[in-house]
Design an enzyme around this catalytic site. Structure first.
Site, PDB file in Angstrom:
ATOM      1  N   ASP A 178     -30.155 -14.106  36.023  1.00  0.00           N
ATOM      2  CA  ASP A 178     -29.238 -13.936  34.814  1.00  0.00           C
ATOM      3  C   ASP A 178     -28.611 -12.569  35.310  1.00  0.00           C
ATOM      4  O   ASP A 178     -29.267 -11.374  36.061  1.00  0.00           O
ATOM      5  CB  ASP A 178     -29.859 -13.559  33.557  1.00  0.00           C
ATOM      6  CG  ASP A 178     -28.955 -13.704  32.637  1.00  0.00           C
ATOM      7  OD1 ASP A 178     -28.359 -14.697  32.007  1.00  0.00           O
ATOM      8  OD2 ASP A 178     -28.518 -12.390  31.912  1.00  0.00           O
ATOM      9  N   ILE A 179     -27.184 -12.292  35.167  1.00  0.00           N
ATOM     10  CA  ILE A 179     -26.396 -11.144  35.352  1.00  0.00           C
ATOM     11  C   ILE A 179     -26.823 -10.086  34.195  1.00  0.00           C
ATOM     12  O   ILE A 179     -26.558 -10.476  33.036  1.00  0.00           O
ATOM     13  CB  ILE A 179     -24.953 -11.323  35.470  1.00  0.00           C
ATOM     14  CG1 ILE A 179     -24.892 -12.226  36.752  1.00  0.00           C
ATOM     15  CG2 ILE A 179     -24.315  -9.941  35.919  1.00  0.00           C
ATOM     16  CD1 ILE A 179     -23.244 -12.656  36.868  1.00  0.00           C
ATOM     17  N   GLU A 221     -23.438 -16.725  32.794  1.00  0.00           N
ATOM     18  CA  GLU A 221     -23.769 -15.768  34.001  1.00  0.00           C
ATOM     19  C   GLU A 221     -25.053 -16.068  34.548  1.00  0.00           C
ATOM     20  O   GLU A 221     -25.843 -15.344  35.065  1.00  0.00           O
ATOM     21  CB  GLU A 221     -23.838 -14.454  33.330  1.00  0.00           C
ATOM     22  CG  GLU A 221     -24.847 -14.136  32.277  1.00  0.00           C
ATOM     23  CD  GLU A 221     -24.452 -14.533  30.711  1.00  0.00           C
ATOM     24  OE1 GLU A 221     -24.855 -13.835  29.758  1.00  0.00           O
ATOM     25  OE2 GLU A 221     -23.546 -15.356  30.570  1.00  0.00           O
TER      26      GLU A 221
END
Length: 305
Positions: A178-179, A221
């Site tokens: 995950d960003i 994301e």
């Protein structure tokens, strides 16, 4: 994988560049190979005036990471409007319409089995068919922004990979990524900048994993990477390499630099520790959440007894 290797991989798997010819001209019909099974199902390869090799070797025109496929399994040759197929001494053979062959001239509509489970169709097709089929393949399986596989493809492939690794008693690792603070990037700089970040991360993921591994945009994301025949420690090395590559990469909104990091959770199927692939995904997700809770920009790995 370096830039040169990435370029070679793209060249090997690129779709045929087709000429637009009149449908009234019989020469507009090109010899084509359509993949009917496996992770590349739906792709069409133009064979006109080509020597086209299929096998596990990375130098093959169609590289298939499958233990049932030999290093160089078969060669298709098109010359003077005739296409032939030759078994290059493979272990599991080449079959045309159900009959094993060592070398044979192909006819329009022939069904080809390479090894034990990789099916193709040989046919003569117009350019518009080839283009349409390859567009359908891209739309069905790839995320247009990141050029990674999409979530639909991920769920299709993880079920098959989990069954295969369980049956053969080999480890299978899953990275859930995950960003960090991606919403802040969108809110502060706009969604176009956010899209640029996603595109660049897709490039970095492709550059930092081997060609036999499977990277997907899981949603928003979030990304997922399947590492075939990979135990937890080797998976952690891949995750850390990717984390550092993204942390040190140059992201920007115009002339303004942007700091981008990722959080990662790793789950590994090994020694029957998960009953289903859903359990594998759930555990990787939980460890991803732990990475975010403990400060982000972090890889979390825990073994399951």
């Amino acid at each position: 994988m370096g830039d040169k290797d990435e370029k070679n991989e793209q060249e090997k798997t690129q779709f045929a560049v087709l000429k637009n010819k009149s449908n009234e001209d019989s020469s507009a019909l090109d010899p084509c190979l359509t993949q009917l099974s496996g992770t590349g199902s739906g792709q069409v390869f133009n064979l006109r005036d080509r020597v086209f090799k299929i096998g596990r070797d990375r130098n093959c025109d169609l590289c298939i990471d499958d233990p049932h496929i030999s290093r160089i399994h078969a060669t298709l040759t098109n010359k003077d409007n005739v296409t032939s197929i030759c078994d290059d001494g493979s272990t599991n053979g080449v079959f045309i319409n159900g009959k094993k062959t060592t070398k044979q001239t192909l006819k329009n509509g022939d069904r080809i089995l390479i090894g034990t489970r990789l099916y193709f169709k040989y046919s003569l097709e117009f350019a518009d068919y080839q283009q349409l089929q390859n567009q359908k393949y891209l739309q069905a399986n790839f995320d247009s922004l990141t050029k990674l596989y999409n979530k639909r493809f991920f769920f299709d492939i993880i079920s098959k990979e989990f069954s295969f690794h369980r049956r053969n008693k080999n480890p299978l690792s899953l990275l859930m990524i995950d960003i960090d603070y991606f919403k802040k990037i969108n809110d502060q700089y706009g969604h176009l900048v956010g899209d640029g970040v996603l595109t660049q991360i897709g490039e970095l993921i492709r550059a930092n994993i081997r060609h036999e591994n499977i990277a997907c945009r899981y949603g928003g994301e979030e990304f997922s990477i399947l590492l075939r025949n990979t135990g937890p420690l080797a998976a952690e090395v891949v995750a850390e390499r990717l984390r550092k590559a993204i942390e040190t990469a140059a992201f920007a909104a115009g002339s303004h630099p942007i700091k981008v990091t990722i959080s990662v959770g790793i789950a590994t199927y090994d020694h029957q520790n998960f009953e289903t692939y859903e359990e594998l995904i759930k555990f990787a997700d939980e460890l991803l959440y732990e990475s975010k809770l403990s400060g982000r920009n972090k890889v979390t790995l825990k073994k399951v007894a």
